[in-house]
Write an enzyme that holds these catalytic residues in place. Structure first.
Site, PDB file in Angstrom:
ATOM      1  N   LYS A 170      44.629  37.855  45.782  1.00 45.71           N
ATOM      2  CA  LYS A 170      43.714  39.145  45.846  1.00 45.71           C
ATOM      3  C   LYS A 170      44.591  39.990  44.957  1.00 45.71           C
ATOM      4  CE  LYS A 170      40.755  37.636  48.978  1.00 45.71           C
ATOM      5  NZ  LYS A 170      41.062  36.501  49.011  1.00 45.71           N
ATOM      6  N   ASP A 171      43.867  41.111  44.461  1.00 46.49           N
ATOM      7  CA  ASP A 171      44.349  41.970  43.450  1.00 46.49           C
ATOM      8  C   ASP A 171      45.630  42.739  43.886  1.00 46.49           C
ATOM      9  OD1 ASP A 171      44.819  43.426  41.328  1.00 46.49           O
ATOM     10  OD2 ASP A 171      42.711  44.351  41.385  1.00 46.49           O
TER      11      ASP A 171
END
EC number: 5.4.99.27
Length: 355
Positions: free
Chosen positions: A83-84
């Site tokens: 995930k970012d």
């Protein structure tokens, strides 16, 4: 080294020019991701599953912190997907703790990481095990006329968007792809597992994007042709399209889609003119294709069209657009946004995004 831009790495838009511009990720809360996991957890077993909220922290660093706090080696910490960093994300991790009590994980927590739930299960969390990701995006500094913007949103809700791999897959300025090409030309694979995975992914994603870009340019990205390999939205299996399959009502319903190649060993199993197109792409990138095959990558498929589930939007302030939607695992929220608005540079990230 030349910097590769959006058109080099992705391709043309399918729905026309952007309706305006906005800023994404001015703060982490502007980009929220919730992992959707459809696995019933038993509450017992040697694997401790953790539902974790993180802010301004990438998945690999969160995994390292959880492992240190639990006193386990990194190989015993698992997660479904990256995930970012520049986002507020909630995702699952698992820790392998055979014969051990639940550890005190307080040392892992802080302003940027909170453990929201813990439970036991008999199996570890596998890569790619999540079914989808739910997104809440807040686009600020909006400069766009409301009527055409609403019309564009209605259109992509009905028709989907090209399922490009987002810029995040390729690193800053396409650096991961540059490194992948260099490895391919030298017939080398990085010894470091994370680097190896990153470069192989970049090379494979680039080839897929090139094929998809061709089909977007000619308007065939959302239509099945004889020889296409078709797949359902949430399935990794595929089947060859003949004339009858090209008339399947599930294509129009956005349940069934044409696919493109995720390059690996052997020729693509597509047929007719579709195979010719894919082999022509391989002919333009021989070193990259040979390198991916030699690395032992299996030939897989990815849907060309990305359906957007549950797309909803509103304007909490005159210059703010808030979007909510769900995408299948492995798909990029930023490729949805690029069919709507241009993003101004402020607040954008160079870190890996949700996949």
């Amino acid at each position: 080294m030349s910097v590769l831009g959006e058109l080099d790495l992705l391709g043309p838009r399918a729905h026309g020019a952007a309706c305006g511009e906005a800023v994404l990720k001015a703060v982490a809360e502007d980009f929220q991701v919730d992992e959707v996991l459809e696995i019933p957890l038993s509450g017992e077993g040697e694997h401790l599953w953790l539902w974790v909220e993180k802010r301004g922290l990438n998945t690999e660093e969160a995994a390292r912190r959880l492992g240190r706090a639990a006193g386990v080696q990194q190989k015993n910490v698992s997660y479904a997907g990256l995930k970012d960093r520049q986002a507020l994300t909630r995702q699952w991790f698992s820790l392998h703790l055979p014969g051990k009590a639940d550890p005190d994980l307080g040392a892992a927590e802080g302003a940027d990481l909170r453990i929201l739930r813990c439970t036991r299960h008999s199996r570890k969390l596998q890569r790619g095990a999540h079914a989808a990701n739910g997104f809440t995006l807040r686009l600020t500094g909006l400069r766009a006329e409301r009527a055409p913007l609403d019309a564009r949103l209605e259109r992509i809700a009905a028709d989907g968007v090209p399922n490009y791999f987002g810029l995040q897959r390729f690193g800053h300025g396409g650096g991961n792809l540059v490194d992948a090409r260099s490895c391919a030309e030298q017939d080398l694979l990085p010894a470091n597992r994370n680097l190896r995975s990153r470069f192989l992914s970049a090379g494979r994603s680039y080839l897929f994007n090139r094929l998809l870009a061709e089909r977007v340019a000619e308007g065939s990205w959302n239509r099945a042709a004889v020889g296409d390999l078709l797949a359902f939205t949430d399935s990794r299996s595929f089947f060859l399209a003949g004339e009858e399959e090209c008339r399947d009502a599930r294509l129009a319903a956005l349940d069934l889609h044409p696919t493109g190649p995720l390059w690996g060993e052997g020729d693509p199993p597509s047929g007719a003119g579709v195979l010719d197109r894919e082999l022509a792409l391989a002919g333009r990138e021989p070193a990259l294709c040979r390198w991916l095959a030699k690395a032992g990558m299996a030939h897989e498929r990815r849907i060309l069209r990305l359906p957007i589930q549950g797309l909803a939007w509103h304007y909490p302030e005159p210059d703010v657009l808030q979007l909510e939607f769900v995408l299948p695992a492995g798909c990029f929220a930023t490729v949805v946004v690029r069919e709507i608005l241009d993003l101004v540079p402020t607040g954008q990230t160079e870190n890996p995004c949700a996949y």
